[in-house]
Scaffold this motif. Sequence first.
Motif, PDB file in Angstrom:
ATOM      1  N   GLN A  80       0.836  -1.191   0.000  1.00 45.41           N
ATOM      2  CA  GLN A  80       0.000   0.000   0.000  1.00 45.41           C
ATOM      3  C   GLN A  80       0.876   1.248   0.000  1.00 45.41           C
ATOM      4  N   LEU A  81       0.269   2.374  -0.374  1.00 48.16           N
ATOM      5  CA  LEU A  81       1.020   3.620  -0.455  1.00 48.16           C
ATOM      6  C   LEU A  81       1.658   3.985   0.880  1.00 48.16           C
ATOM      7  N   ALA A  82       0.956   3.717   1.968  1.00 42.30           N
ATOM      8  CA  ALA A  82       1.482   4.082   3.288  1.00 42.30           C
ATOM      9  C   ALA A  82       2.678   3.241   3.696  1.00 42.30           C
ATOM     10  N   ASP A  83       2.939   2.140   2.988  1.00 40.47           N
ATOM     11  CA  ASP A  83       4.055   1.266   3.365  1.00 40.47           C
ATOM     12  C   ASP A  83       5.405   1.948   3.207  1.00 40.47           C
ATOM     13  N   THR A  84       5.484   2.927   2.308  1.00 40.51           N
ATOM     14  CA  THR A  84       6.756   3.638   2.154  1.00 40.51           C
ATOM     15  C   THR A  84       7.094   4.442   3.403  1.00 40.51           C
ATOM     16  N   LEU A  85       6.105   4.694   4.232  1.00 44.43           N
ATOM     17  CA  LEU A  85       6.337   5.413   5.484  1.00 44.43           C
ATOM     18  C   LEU A  85       6.541   4.460   6.655  1.00 44.43           C
ATOM     19  N   PHE A  86       5.713   3.402   6.723  1.00 45.18           N
ATOM     20  CA  PHE A  86       5.723   2.544   7.906  1.00 45.18           C
ATOM     21  C   PHE A  86       6.580   1.277   7.742  1.00 45.18           C
ATOM     22  N   LEU A  87       6.668   0.732   6.527  1.00 44.79           N
ATOM     23  CA  LEU A  87       7.428  -0.502   6.333  1.00 44.79           C
ATOM     24  C   LEU A  87       8.823  -0.276   5.771  1.00 44.79           C
ATOM     25  N   LEU A  88       9.033   0.861   5.118  1.00 44.37           N
ATOM     26  CA  LEU A  88      10.344   1.131   4.538  1.00 44.37           C
ATOM     27  C   LEU A  88      11.472   1.066   5.567  1.00 44.37           C
ATOM     28  N   PRO A  89      11.281   1.590   6.780  1.00 39.21           N
ATOM     29  CA  PRO A  89      12.360   1.459   7.773  1.00 39.21           C
ATOM     30  C   PRO A  89      12.677   0.013   8.144  1.00 39.21           C
ATOM     31  N   GLN A  90      11.734  -0.925   7.880  1.00 36.79           N
ATOM     32  CA  GLN A  90      11.956  -2.342   8.185  1.00 36.79           C
ATOM     33  C   GLN A  90      12.209  -3.150   6.916  1.00 36.79           C
ATOM     34  N   GLU A  91      12.834  -2.529   5.946  1.00 35.89           N
ATOM     35  CA  GLU A  91      13.048  -3.188   4.654  1.00 35.89           C
ATOM     36  C   GLU A  91      13.798  -4.501   4.797  1.00 35.89           C
ATOM     37  N   PRO A 209      22.460  -7.510 -13.672  1.00 37.13           N
ATOM     38  CA  PRO A 209      22.066  -6.102 -13.518  1.00 37.13           C
ATOM     39  C   PRO A 209      21.921  -5.692 -12.056  1.00 37.13           C
ATOM     40  N   ARG A 210      21.994  -4.391 -11.820  1.00 31.47           N
ATOM     41  CA  ARG A 210      21.826  -3.836 -10.476  1.00 31.47           C
ATOM     42  C   ARG A 210      20.356  -3.891 -10.072  1.00 31.47           C
ATOM     43  N   GLN A 211      20.110  -4.231  -8.821  1.00 31.10           N
ATOM     44  CA  GLN A 211      18.742  -4.426  -8.351  1.00 31.10           C
ATOM     45  C   GLN A 211      18.504  -3.683  -7.035  1.00 31.10           C
ATOM     46  N   HIS A 212      17.242  -3.286  -6.821  1.00 32.78           N
ATOM     47  CA  HIS A 212      16.817  -2.803  -5.518  1.00 32.78           C
ATOM     48  C   HIS A 212      16.590  -4.009  -4.602  1.00 32.78           C
ATOM     49  N   LYS A 213      16.737  -3.776  -3.320  1.00 30.41           N
ATOM     50  CA  LYS A 213      16.349  -4.833  -2.387  1.00 30.41           C
ATOM     51  C   LYS A 213      14.837  -4.998  -2.409  1.00 30.41           C
ATOM     52  N   VAL A 214      14.115  -3.870  -2.378  1.00 29.86           N
ATOM     53  CA  VAL A 214      12.656  -3.849  -2.582  1.00 29.86           C
ATOM     54  C   VAL A 214      12.358  -2.606  -3.415  1.00 29.86           C
ATOM     55  N   HIS A 215      11.823  -2.806  -4.613  1.00 33.79           N
ATOM     56  CA  HIS A 215      11.506  -1.672  -5.489  1.00 33.79           C
ATOM     57  C   HIS A 215      10.112  -1.169  -5.095  1.00 33.79           C
ATOM     58  N   TRP A 216      10.042  -0.348  -4.057  1.00 32.03           N
ATOM     59  CA  TRP A 216       8.778   0.030  -3.442  1.00 32.03           C
ATOM     60  C   TRP A 216       7.819   0.684  -4.429  1.00 32.03           C
ATOM     61  N   SER A 217       8.282   1.711  -5.130  1.00 28.81           N
ATOM     62  CA  SER A 217       7.375   2.484  -5.990  1.00 28.81           C
ATOM     63  C   SER A 217       6.768   1.617  -7.087  1.00 28.81           C
ATOM     64  N   LEU A 218       7.585   0.772  -7.725  1.00 32.40           N
ATOM     65  CA  LEU A 218       7.075  -0.069  -8.807  1.00 32.40           C
ATOM     66  C   LEU A 218       6.130  -1.139  -8.288  1.00 32.40           C
TER      67      LEU A 218
END
Length: 394
Positions: A80-91, A209-218
């Motif tokens: 969800q959109l809010a995950d970039t705020l609440f879950l991103l610190p726990q990536e 190729p280079r990768q994100h650990k979690v590509h949140w936006s996509l």
Amino acid sequence: MMDTKALYYRRQAEFMKEIRPYLHYALQSIAIAAGIGFLLFSFGYRQFLQWVTPEFPWQLAATACMLIILGGGRVRTYLQLADTLFLLPQESAMSAYLQSAMRRAGVIQAIFVTIAWLLVWPMYHKLAPSSGWLFLLMLIVWLVFKQVMLFGKWTELQLQEQPTRLWFMLLRWSLCAALTYAVFALDPAYGIGLLAAGSIGYLGLLRLPRQHKVHWSLLIDMELRHKASIYRMLNLFIDVPELQGKARNMRWLNGLVRLIPFQRKGAYSYLYTLVWLRSELFGITCRFVVIGFFMMLAFDNNIFIAVLYAGIACFSAIQLADLKRYYRENLWQHIYPLAPQLRNRSVSTVRSIIHLASIVLVAIPAFFTMSSQIYAAGMLLIAAAISLLYHRFR
């Protein structure tokens, strides 16, 4: 630290609870149509198996059937959109969450692979005689290969550069098509060996190729689109909360609306033509036309072509029916100085024109593949008449 695995399954349960009331009505509505469709498909496929010979390019037909399942599929993350705020610190703790998403996708898509192979097997068994053990062996091969393709798709979603992502997407579909065709065209041992070697090489390329650990936006954008597609499908049967997709302004197609007279009576026709061009319905219509055109080109049995054409025309009409929901609750339609009846009449006209153009394009191969052009013309006229009635009263 948050239990992200439990969070995934909780979100899955919440989503199923959210759509369950609409799903109940949709299943009630589709049950009869699904039963009729299954009977028509069974009859058409049985006729096809009686008619088909080894000279027919069955390898291409089998590859097309398996390719749709092997190369496609979705991974539902419920992000969800809010995950970039609440879950991103726990990536760092998101691995359990995403592994749960992958396992669920793997199980669901393994079921579809099994169904696809069950459909293809009678044709394969007739045209390339084989024993029952080969059915099980190749089913295992397809299931493993599907997991490779699924891992490839997931890796694509984590790539940092968009051009790289597009190239790897093209590589996945091309490799999937080539290796699937090799299994059908070559001796089973050679085909399976080539598929295994290609899969190992592909897995090696995915590490480059280079990768994100979690590509949140996509991933969040993909999830929103997945959810919207489910609601659009349910909306065909019962009114559900609308989830609008992104508008796509393809300027090279805007010239089509200039054909509509700049008059009051053409206001809604202009609006809904633009809606069709800029929404996901345009892509859906184009895919139906392209796939239908080549499928009609691949067969020359009159009965099978007629059944196939009826199915394509029916499903494309059902998809276009979704155009009517746009702006249905919009306040502006009550403010425009236009007759209330004009909107319904205009949207029906736009849908009719689009659908007629689609079924005409799909019917073109039938004039060359059917035994008589009279049959093809009659089939097209019947479909056109039913289309006009459907869009007039639906």
